[in-house]
Write a protein that holds these residues in place. Structure first.
Motif, short mmCIF file in Angstrom:
data_model
loop_
_atom_site.label_atom_id
_atom_site.label_comp_id
_atom_site.label_asym_id
_atom_site.label_seq_id
_atom_site.Cartn_x
_atom_site.Cartn_y
_atom_site.Cartn_z
N VAL A 160 2.34 9.78 -13.26
CA VAL A 160 1.45 10.61 -12.45
C VAL A 160 0.75 11.66 -13.30
O VAL A 160 -0.47 11.84 -13.22
CB VAL A 160 2.23 11.27 -11.29
N LYS A 215 2.91 3.90 -1.68
CA LYS A 215 3.18 4.35 -3.04
C LYS A 215 4.34 5.34 -2.99
O LYS A 215 4.31 6.28 -2.20
CB LYS A 215 1.94 4.99 -3.64
N ARG A 216 5.33 5.11 -3.83
CA ARG A 216 6.51 5.97 -3.88
C ARG A 216 6.48 6.79 -5.16
O ARG A 216 6.20 6.27 -6.22
CB ARG A 216 7.80 5.14 -3.86
N HIS A 217 6.76 8.06 -5.05
CA HIS A 217 6.89 8.91 -6.23
C HIS A 217 8.38 9.04 -6.54
O HIS A 217 9.13 9.57 -5.72
CB HIS A 217 6.26 10.28 -6.00
N VAL A 275 6.20 -4.34 -8.58
CA VAL A 275 5.63 -3.00 -8.55
C VAL A 275 4.95 -2.68 -9.87
O VAL A 275 5.19 -3.33 -10.88
CB VAL A 275 6.73 -1.93 -8.27
N THR A 276 4.10 -1.65 -9.83
CA THR A 276 3.56 -1.06 -11.05
C THR A 276 4.18 0.31 -11.21
O THR A 276 4.51 0.98 -10.22
CB THR A 276 2.03 -0.92 -10.99
N GLY A 303 0.78 -1.22 0.00
CA GLY A 303 0.00 0.00 0.00
C GLY A 303 0.81 1.28 0.00
O GLY A 303 0.27 2.35 -0.17
N TYR A 319 -5.05 -0.94 -15.45
CA TYR A 319 -4.09 -1.87 -14.88
C TYR A 319 -4.38 -3.29 -15.35
O TYR A 319 -5.52 -3.71 -15.43
CB TYR A 319 -4.14 -1.81 -13.34
N GLU A 354 4.68 6.91 -10.19
CA GLU A 354 4.20 6.38 -8.93
C GLU A 354 4.46 4.88 -8.94
O GLU A 354 3.92 4.16 -9.76
CB GLU A 354 2.70 6.67 -8.77
N MET A 355 5.31 4.44 -8.01
CA MET A 355 5.66 3.02 -7.90
C MET A 355 4.83 2.42 -6.78
O MET A 355 5.01 2.75 -5.63
CB MET A 355 7.15 2.88 -7.63
N SER A 356 3.91 1.53 -7.15
CA SER A 356 3.01 0.91 -6.18
C SER A 356 3.34 -0.57 -6.07
O SER A 356 3.39 -1.26 -7.09
CB SER A 356 1.56 1.06 -6.62
#
Length: 185
Positions: free
Chosen positions: A110, A60-62, A105-106, A58, A130, A96-98
């Motif tokens: 953004v 999420k990295r930008h 990851v996806t 959960g 997705y 955005e790496m989720s």
């Protein structure tokens, strides 16, 4: 006397943090039912594995993915669906790496609102929705860069050429510098 007192005072914050972190957690069960809990007791392997990845789910990295090939490029996802590399950071290079599962990851543009995906022939494309082709295995390499392998098509990696164009995933390997990406803020 003064040295002993200063050592004890320096350990006090550590002790307080340890006690406070235990307040919200449930009591730990003893090992083997009747045996008192000890530091050496073994937990159920399934419980430990279930909790290991929970801290990443959960989040999420930008990031901007930088590849040090040629003059250096950042991956961008343009609104028209084109995926390419640009030398200068722009608003379309923010991804955005989720996390989907452990190590997978996806990558979502953004600004453009599109996912990066890879088809069975190794071509990168963008997708509004997705799907399984949007999943990439994030591998930490020995040089502290990351490589992104397609989860749907193992053996295919994201790569950029020396001119900033995307390379076919079946033509590159993680040993090649064209697949080495550095996630930047």
């Amino acid at each position: 006397m003064m040295i002993v007192l200063s050592i004890q005072m320096s350990l006090l914050p550590l002790l307080i943090c340890g006690l406070l972190s235990r307040l919200g957690q449930p009591d730990t069960p003893p090992c083997n039912g009747s045996q008192a809990w000890t530091w050496g007791c073994q937990w159920d392997q399934g419980d430990r594995l279930a909790k290991d990845g929970e801290h990443l789910m959960g989040i999420k990295r930008h990031r901007r993915l930088f590849c040090q090939v040629g003059i250096g490029f950042h991956i961008v996802v343009l609104p028209d669906g084109k995926i390419t590399g640009v030398h200068r950071v722009d608003r379309y290079s923010l991804l955005e790496m989720s996390p989907v599962e452990r190590g997978v990851v996806t990558l979502f543009g953004v600004r453009s609102g599109l996912f990066i995906a890879m088809n069975s022939s190794g071509h990168l494309y963008s997708s509004v929705h997705y799907g399984p082709e949007c999943d990439f295995r994030e591998q930490l390499l020995a040089n502290h860069y990351n490589a992104y392998e397609s989860a749907a098509h193992p053996g295919m990696y994201i790569g950029l050429s020396r001119t900033g164009r995307t390379k076919r995933g079946d033509r590159v390997t993680p040993t090649m510098s064209v697949t080495h990406f550095l996630p930047r803020l």
